[in-house]
Write a protein that holds these residues in place. Structure first.
Motif, PDB file in Angstrom:
ATOM      1  N   ASN A   1       0.887  -1.251   0.127  1.00  0.00           N
ATOM      2  CA  ASN A   1      -0.174  -0.069   0.438  1.00  0.00           C
ATOM      3  C   ASN A   1       0.797   1.232   0.154  1.00  0.00           C
ATOM      4  OD1 ASN A   1      -3.069   0.870   0.528  1.00  0.00           O
ATOM      5  ND2 ASN A   1      -1.877   2.025   1.811  1.00  0.00           N
ATOM      6  N   ILE A   2       0.492   2.201  -0.970  1.00  0.00           N
ATOM      7  CA  ILE A   2       1.282   3.515  -0.760  1.00  0.00           C
ATOM      8  C   ILE A   2       0.111   4.567  -0.426  1.00  0.00           C
ATOM      9  CG2 ILE A   2       2.471   5.024  -2.111  1.00  0.00           C
ATOM     10  CD1 ILE A   2       3.408   2.757  -3.940  1.00  0.00           C
ATOM     11  N   MET A   3       0.684   5.446   0.515  1.00  0.00           N
ATOM     12  CA  MET A   3      -0.402   6.507   0.990  1.00  0.00           C
ATOM     13  C   MET A   3       0.550   7.581   0.870  1.00  0.00           C
ATOM     14  SD  MET A   3      -0.951   9.047   3.175  1.00  0.00           S
ATOM     15  CE  MET A   3      -0.246   8.770   4.552  1.00  0.00           C
ATOM     16  N   ALA A   4       0.111   8.714  -0.236  1.00  0.00           N
ATOM     17  CA  ALA A   4       0.995   9.672  -0.696  1.00  0.00           C
ATOM     18  C   ALA A   4       0.203  10.869  -0.961  1.00  0.00           C
ATOM     19  CB  ALA A   4       1.670   9.366  -1.777  1.00  0.00           C
ATOM     20  N   TYR A   5      -0.819  11.353  -0.062  1.00  0.00           N
ATOM     21  CA  TYR A   5      -1.840  12.550  -0.145  1.00  0.00           C
ATOM     22  C   TYR A   5      -0.753  13.669   0.076  1.00  0.00           C
ATOM     23  CZ  TYR A   5      -5.828   9.580  -0.226  1.00  0.00           C
ATOM     24  OH  TYR A   5      -6.893   8.700  -0.504  1.00  0.00           O
ATOM     25  N   ASN A   6      -1.042  14.560  -0.684  1.00  0.00           N
ATOM     26  CA  ASN A   6      -0.394  16.121  -0.447  1.00  0.00           C
ATOM     27  C   ASN A   6      -0.373  16.599   0.884  1.00  0.00           C
ATOM     28  OD1 ASN A   6       0.644  15.881  -3.426  1.00  0.00           O
ATOM     29  ND2 ASN A   6      -1.110  16.988  -4.021  1.00  0.00           N
TER      30      ASN A   6
ATOM     31  N   PRO B   1       7.895  -7.982   4.563  1.00  0.00           N
ATOM     32  CA  PRO B   1       6.636  -8.002   4.949  1.00  0.00           C
ATOM     33  C   PRO B   1       6.380  -7.388   6.413  1.00  0.00           C
ATOM     34  CG  PRO B   1       7.133  -9.870   3.638  1.00  0.00           C
ATOM     35  CD  PRO B   1       8.438  -9.102   3.782  1.00  0.00           C
ATOM     36  N   GLY B   2       5.490  -6.511   6.780  1.00  0.00           N
ATOM     37  CA  GLY B   2       5.350  -6.138   8.074  1.00  0.00           C
ATOM     38  C   GLY B   2       5.899  -4.728   8.455  1.00  0.00           C
TER      39      GLY B   2
ATOM     40  N   ASP C   1      -2.592  -4.321   8.920  1.00  0.00           N
ATOM     41  CA  ASP C   1      -4.065  -4.290   8.697  1.00  0.00           C
ATOM     42  C   ASP C   1      -4.624  -2.984   8.626  1.00  0.00           C
ATOM     43  OD1 ASP C   1      -4.259  -6.857   8.761  1.00  0.00           O
ATOM     44  OD2 ASP C   1      -4.665  -7.344  10.735  1.00  0.00           O
ATOM     45  N   GLU C   2      -4.016  -2.034   9.593  1.00  0.00           N
ATOM     46  CA  GLU C   2      -4.135  -0.533   9.640  1.00  0.00           C
ATOM     47  C   GLU C   2      -4.082   0.201   8.340  1.00  0.00           C
ATOM     48  OE1 GLU C   2      -3.005   3.635  11.656  1.00  0.00           O
ATOM     49  OE2 GLU C   2      -1.847   1.831  12.207  1.00  0.00           O
ATOM     50  N   ALA C   3      -2.962  -0.225   7.610  1.00  0.00           N
ATOM     51  CA  ALA C   3      -2.657   0.415   6.178  1.00  0.00           C
ATOM     52  C   ALA C   3      -3.503   0.231   5.167  1.00  0.00           C
ATOM     53  CB  ALA C   3      -1.157   0.113   5.932  1.00  0.00           C
ATOM     54  N   VAL C   4      -4.266  -1.044   5.082  1.00  0.00           N
ATOM     55  CA  VAL C   4      -5.164  -1.390   3.929  1.00  0.00           C
ATOM     56  C   VAL C   4      -6.524  -1.652   4.701  1.00  0.00           C
ATOM     57  CG1 VAL C   4      -3.227  -2.681   2.930  1.00  0.00           C
ATOM     58  CG2 VAL C   4      -4.701  -3.940   4.601  1.00  0.00           C
TER      59      VAL C   4
ATOM     60  N   PHE D   1     -12.415   2.178   8.619  1.00  0.00           N
ATOM     61  CA  PHE D   1     -11.251   3.186   9.007  1.00  0.00           C
ATOM     62  C   PHE D   1     -10.800   2.486  10.179  1.00  0.00           C
ATOM     63  CE2 PHE D   1     -14.715   5.978   7.831  1.00  0.00           C
ATOM     64  CZ  PHE D   1     -14.276   6.984   6.809  1.00  0.00           C
ATOM     65  N   ASP D   2      -9.341   2.267  10.404  1.00  0.00           N
ATOM     66  CA  ASP D   2      -8.831   1.914  11.520  1.00  0.00           C
ATOM     67  C   ASP D   2      -7.808   2.690  11.951  1.00  0.00           C
ATOM     68  OD1 ASP D   2      -7.317   0.019  12.924  1.00  0.00           O
ATOM     69  OD2 ASP D   2      -6.879  -1.423  11.699  1.00  0.00           O
ATOM     70  N   PHE D   3      -8.004   3.088  13.314  1.00  0.00           N
ATOM     71  CA  PHE D   3      -7.432   3.986  14.072  1.00  0.00           C
ATOM     72  C   PHE D   3      -6.323   3.639  14.961  1.00  0.00           C
ATOM     73  CE2 PHE D   3     -11.596   6.405  13.547  1.00  0.00           C
ATOM     74  CZ  PHE D   3     -11.432   6.801  12.149  1.00  0.00           C
ATOM     75  N   GLU D   4      -5.099   3.679  15.028  1.00  0.00           N
ATOM     76  CA  GLU D   4      -4.008   3.144  15.834  1.00  0.00           C
ATOM     77  C   GLU D   4      -3.420   4.199  16.526  1.00  0.00           C
ATOM     78  OE1 GLU D   4      -3.121  -0.024  16.709  1.00  0.00           O
ATOM     79  OE2 GLU D   4      -4.886  -0.934  15.509  1.00  0.00           O
TER      80      GLU D   4
END
Length: 386
Positions: free
Chosen positions: A257-262, A289-290, A308-311, A318-321
């Motif tokens: 997973n890649i999260m790259a919001y401005n 992995p992990g 699990d939080e990332a995906v 919504f998964d809040f850690e």
């Protein structure tokens, strides 16, 4: 003093797994009574605070991991940490015991607040995207019928279900001219595309993917903005590269997973399966992995994470850690298409828990209000108040 002794006895029983449901609720009430002033806590209590928080969180995670029946509430759970202590809210488990660890007057207050907020409620996002072809033609995918969307030479684009399009190209096209298409999701949209090589990409809201209609040459390369989850088809002869800003993510075949919001401080790549190499300028790093690669102006930092939080977004949650209100509001703003306005000093509480993404905005906000942060919705604006 009696209260303190009783509190410590309850802590001992809880850590030993011997508390009843009533004692658990009593423990939470004691916990909340100490939250206003850190001076109320002495070294003896502080010494067990972290262990108690960890045990509560472990029990919470075990509970929400159980199968949830179709009749269960859609809000799975929330556990939030206050500045001094912990409070656990477990709002749904499958079929059997359900604990509501908050006062009855809190429930009454929420009921009254619900009436005002629901008046201006916001629906959750859904499968929406625009496919832009190489010739500039735009196809609105959410309104398109299932079936063939476009045929250009030996390349076909098919919508096979709500929320998924598939590209296919004949082998003869592998050596032909390269043409680029893009798929973009609006705020409040998500979509899945299957690329010509069989790789699958899930796009989160406010994201886009630029890709060739056929992978020619010795590598496969796409460009991502926003957030996407990739399941890359293995091909040792053609590495798969994802360009994100000035970062390159190179793989052979893997899930990540890649999260790259401005509006985020860093680009985060999280690996679930396989091997990923990150390159940023003259700096590079390899993920196992992990692990998650966090890239910002300071370079690349690799850390161990709960994947699990990332995906979770891909799986409908919504998964809040241990996430603060500001970061939560960013996620809600993208998914519900709302603007966020802060009024007054906002508490720095941290949240842990899961909430389904297919519920109305008011349902999510009501859960968050259990931490004593208040919200109201006005014309698709979330106003956050202490």
């Amino acid at each position: 003093m009696v209260q303190k002794q009783e509190f410590l006895q309850l802590i001992d029983k809880y850590l030993a797994g011997q508390t009843t449901a009533e004692e658990k609720e009593q423990l939470l009430n004691f916990f909340e009574s100490f939250q206003g002033d850190a001076d109320e806590w002495d070294d003896e209590i502080l010494g067990v605070k972290q262990e108690l928080e960890d045990r509560m969180l472990g029990n919470f995670r075990q509970a929400i991991a159980e199968p949830v029946s179709n009749k269960s509430p859609k809000v799975v759970g929330l556990h939030f940490f206050r500045n001094v202590a912990a409070a656990v809210i477990l709002l749904a488990v499958s079929g059997t015991a359900v604990y509501h660890w908050y006062h009855k007057h809190d429930q009454q207050q929420l009921t009254a607040q619900n009436k005002a907020v629901v008046k201006h409620d916001v629906d959750p996002g859904d499968n929406r995207a625009i496919l832009t072809l190489a010739n500039g033609t735009k196809l609105i995918l959410d309104s398109a019928k299932i079936g063939l969307l476009n045929q250009t030479g030996n390349i076909s684009v098919n919508k096979i279900s709500d929320g998924q399009v598939v590209y296919s190209a004949d082998k003869d096209q592998q050596n032909g001219p390269v043409a680029y298409n893009s798929i973009s999701t609006p705020v409040g949209g998500q979509y899945q595309v299957v690329l010509p090589d069989g790789s699958k990409v899930w796009l989160n809201s406010a994201s886009s993917l630029k890709f060739p209609t056929a992978f020619t040459g010795n590598e496969r390369e796409v460009e991502l903005t926003g957030e996407g989850y990739f399941e890359v088809a293995r091909n040792k002869a053609k590495p798969f590269n994802v360009k994100v800003k000035d970062i390159n993510v190179s793989v052979l075949g893997t899930h990540f997973n890649i999260m790259a919001y401005n509006d985020e401080a860093a680009v985060k790549t999280t690996l679930l399966e396989g091997l990923v190499r990150l390159t940023h300028g003259n700096v590079s790093g390899t993920l196992k992995p992990g692990q998650q690669g966090v890239i910002n102006d300071k370079g690349i930092k690799i850390i161990d994470v709960d994947t699990d939080e990332a995906v979770a977004w891909k799986n409908g949650f919504f998964d809040f850690e241990r996430v603060n209100i500001q970061d939560i509001m960013k996620q809600l703003s993208r998914w519900y298409g709302t603007e966020v306005i802060y009024e007054g000093k906002i508490p720095d509480d941290e949240f842990v828990g899961k909430i389904r993404r297919d519920v109305k905005l008011s349902q999510v906000l009501h859960i968050l209000e259990l931490s004593h942060v208040r919200f109201r919705i006005e014309n698709k604006k979330i106003i956050v108040t202490p």
